[in-house]
Write a protein that holds these residues in place. Sequence first.
Motif, PDB file in Angstrom:
ATOM      1  N   LYS A 148      -1.464  -2.485  -3.980  1.00  0.00           N
ATOM      2  CA  LYS A 148      -0.144  -2.397  -4.626  1.00  0.00           C
ATOM      3  C   LYS A 148      -0.062  -2.269  -6.291  1.00  0.00           C
ATOM      4  CE  LYS A 148       4.787  -4.294  -4.336  1.00  0.00           C
ATOM      5  NZ  LYS A 148       5.050  -4.640  -5.706  1.00  0.00           N
ATOM      6  N   ASP A 149      -0.616  -3.207  -6.685  1.00  0.00           N
ATOM      7  CA  ASP A 149      -0.700  -3.350  -8.151  1.00  0.00           C
ATOM      8  C   ASP A 149      -1.394  -2.250  -8.740  1.00  0.00           C
ATOM      9  OD1 ASP A 149       0.522  -5.693  -8.242  1.00  0.00           O
ATOM     10  OD2 ASP A 149      -1.407  -6.905  -8.458  1.00  0.00           O
ATOM     11  N   ALA A 150      -2.735  -1.598  -8.214  1.00  0.00           N
ATOM     12  CA  ALA A 150      -3.183  -0.421  -8.572  1.00  0.00           C
ATOM     13  C   ALA A 150      -2.227   0.769  -8.550  1.00  0.00           C
ATOM     14  CB  ALA A 150      -4.438  -0.218  -7.730  1.00  0.00           C
ATOM     15  N   LEU A 151      -1.462   1.025  -7.591  1.00  0.00           N
ATOM     16  CA  LEU A 151      -0.489   1.991  -7.388  1.00  0.00           C
ATOM     17  C   LEU A 151       0.516   1.908  -8.250  1.00  0.00           C
ATOM     18  CD1 LEU A 151      -0.414   2.217  -3.501  1.00  0.00           C
ATOM     19  CD2 LEU A 151      -1.647   3.895  -5.010  1.00  0.00           C
ATOM     20  N   GLU A 152       1.228   0.699  -8.599  1.00  0.00           N
ATOM     21  CA  GLU A 152       2.222   0.759  -9.585  1.00  0.00           C
ATOM     22  C   GLU A 152       1.601   0.800 -11.122  1.00  0.00           C
ATOM     23  OE1 GLU A 152       4.173  -2.872  -8.491  1.00  0.00           O
ATOM     24  OE2 GLU A 152       5.425  -1.953  -6.984  1.00  0.00           O
ATOM     25  N   ASP A 153       0.494   0.387 -11.171  1.00  0.00           N
ATOM     26  CA  ASP A 153      -0.182   0.565 -12.446  1.00  0.00           C
ATOM     27  C   ASP A 153      -0.342   2.264 -12.762  1.00  0.00           C
ATOM     28  OD1 ASP A 153      -0.277  -1.852 -13.114  1.00  0.00           O
ATOM     29  OD2 ASP A 153      -2.444  -2.093 -12.941  1.00  0.00           O
ATOM     30  N   ALA A 154      -0.512   2.838 -11.910  1.00  0.00           N
ATOM     31  CA  ALA A 154      -0.493   4.344 -11.938  1.00  0.00           C
ATOM     32  C   ALA A 154       0.581   4.966 -12.225  1.00  0.00           C
ATOM     33  CB  ALA A 154      -1.521   5.084 -10.941  1.00  0.00           C
ATOM     34  N   GLY A 155       1.976   4.366 -11.964  1.00  0.00           N
ATOM     35  CA  GLY A 155       3.339   4.946 -11.745  1.00  0.00           C
ATOM     36  C   GLY A 155       3.591   5.362 -10.508  1.00  0.00           C
ATOM     37  N   ILE A 156       3.040   4.804  -9.490  1.00  0.00           N
ATOM     38  CA  ILE A 156       3.452   5.310  -7.934  1.00  0.00           C
ATOM     39  C   ILE A 156       4.070   3.817  -7.452  1.00  0.00           C
ATOM     40  CG2 ILE A 156       2.464   5.652  -5.509  1.00  0.00           C
ATOM     41  CD1 ILE A 156       0.346   7.213  -7.025  1.00  0.00           C
ATOM     42  N   PRO A 157       5.311   4.196  -7.055  1.00  0.00           N
ATOM     43  CA  PRO A 157       5.998   2.873  -6.422  1.00  0.00           C
ATOM     44  C   PRO A 157       5.325   2.597  -5.217  1.00  0.00           C
ATOM     45  CG  PRO A 157       7.499   4.992  -6.422  1.00  0.00           C
ATOM     46  CD  PRO A 157       6.117   5.304  -7.014  1.00  0.00           C
ATOM     47  N   ALA A 158       5.456   1.327  -4.754  1.00  0.00           N
ATOM     48  CA  ALA A 158       4.498   0.922  -3.622  1.00  0.00           C
ATOM     49  C   ALA A 158       5.363  -0.367  -2.817  1.00  0.00           C
ATOM     50  CB  ALA A 158       2.954   0.537  -3.878  1.00  0.00           C
ATOM     51  N   PHE A 159       5.075  -0.455  -1.559  1.00  0.00           N
ATOM     52  CA  PHE A 159       5.956  -1.388  -0.935  1.00  0.00           C
ATOM     53  C   PHE A 159       4.721  -1.883  -0.003  1.00  0.00           C
ATOM     54  CE2 PHE A 159       8.053  -2.607   3.027  1.00  0.00           C
ATOM     55  CZ  PHE A 159       9.055  -3.683   2.695  1.00  0.00           C
ATOM     56  N   ILE A 160       4.967  -3.586   0.274  1.00  0.00           N
ATOM     57  CA  ILE A 160       3.809  -4.107   1.250  1.00  0.00           C
ATOM     58  C   ILE A 160       4.756  -4.395   2.441  1.00  0.00           C
ATOM     59  CG2 ILE A 160       2.347  -6.104   1.807  1.00  0.00           C
ATOM     60  CD1 ILE A 160       1.876  -6.286  -1.236  1.00  0.00           C
ATOM     61  N   ALA A 161       4.762  -3.766   3.579  1.00  0.00           N
ATOM     62  CA  ALA A 161       5.318  -3.901   4.840  1.00  0.00           C
ATOM     63  C   ALA A 161       4.296  -4.883   5.643  1.00  0.00           C
ATOM     64  CB  ALA A 161       5.204  -2.642   5.477  1.00  0.00           C
ATOM     65  N   GLY A 162       5.063  -5.784   6.252  1.00  0.00           N
ATOM     66  CA  GLY A 162       4.324  -6.922   7.020  1.00  0.00           C
ATOM     67  C   GLY A 162       4.104  -7.942   6.554  1.00  0.00           C
ATOM     68  N   ALA A 163       4.371  -8.278   5.166  1.00  0.00           N
ATOM     69  CA  ALA A 163       3.971  -9.333   4.308  1.00  0.00           C
ATOM     70  C   ALA A 163       4.562 -10.526   5.240  1.00  0.00           C
ATOM     71  CB  ALA A 163       4.192  -9.267   3.328  1.00  0.00           C
ATOM     72  N   ALA A 164       5.745 -10.438   5.597  1.00  0.00           N
ATOM     73  CA  ALA A 164       6.576 -11.716   6.135  1.00  0.00           C
ATOM     74  C   ALA A 164       5.884 -12.091   7.364  1.00  0.00           C
ATOM     75  CB  ALA A 164       8.154 -11.371   6.286  1.00  0.00           C
ATOM     76  N   LEU A 165       5.254 -11.419   7.923  1.00  0.00           N
ATOM     77  CA  LEU A 165       4.565 -11.717   9.541  1.00  0.00           C
ATOM     78  C   LEU A 165       3.241 -12.581   9.325  1.00  0.00           C
ATOM     79  CD1 LEU A 165       4.680  -8.165  11.028  1.00  0.00           C
ATOM     80  CD2 LEU A 165       6.176  -9.908  11.279  1.00  0.00           C
ATOM     81  N   MET A 166       2.947 -12.836   7.894  1.00  0.00           N
ATOM     82  CA  MET A 166       1.690 -13.693   7.840  1.00  0.00           C
ATOM     83  C   MET A 166       2.056 -15.151   8.369  1.00  0.00           C
ATOM     84  SD  MET A 166      -0.588 -12.170   6.307  1.00  0.00           S
ATOM     85  CE  MET A 166      -1.690 -13.570   5.921  1.00  0.00           C
ATOM     86  N   GLY A 167       3.093 -15.511   8.663  1.00  0.00           N
ATOM     87  CA  GLY A 167       3.459 -16.807   9.363  1.00  0.00           C
ATOM     88  C   GLY A 167       3.505 -16.935  10.906  1.00  0.00           C
ATOM     89  N   GLY A 168       3.199 -15.416  11.452  1.00  0.00           N
ATOM     90  CA  GLY A 168       2.974 -15.361  12.894  1.00  0.00           C
ATOM     91  C   GLY A 168       1.408 -15.271  13.153  1.00  0.00           C
TER      92      GLY A 168
END
Length: 92
Positions: free
Chosen positions: A17-37
């Motif tokens: 995500k950071d690499a993409l945003e550094d290049a000007g591409i908006p990025a979203f992490i899906a599923g991060a909230a599922l780590m607790g599962g």
Amino acid sequence: MQTVYNADSIVDAQIAKDALEDAGIPAFIAGAALMGGIGQLPARGFIRVMVPDVALPEARRILAEVFPEPAAAARVAGLDPAAFGPTGFKPA
């Protein structure tokens, strides 16, 4: 939005995500909230980095540079990592 990277961990997803945003591409992490599962959900395949449809080709190019290891690069391209031998990732 399209999935550009299937991450093994939240750390890999954040790097992507950071690499993409550094290049000007908006990025979203899906599923991060599922780590607790963990333990109740499959251990892999639920953390994804997503980008707008129009940014997909450029995002794949950037992430192939960020993750040059064959299995990681294969996940970026949406390919089966098991299909790649010791010669490494060869983009289509």
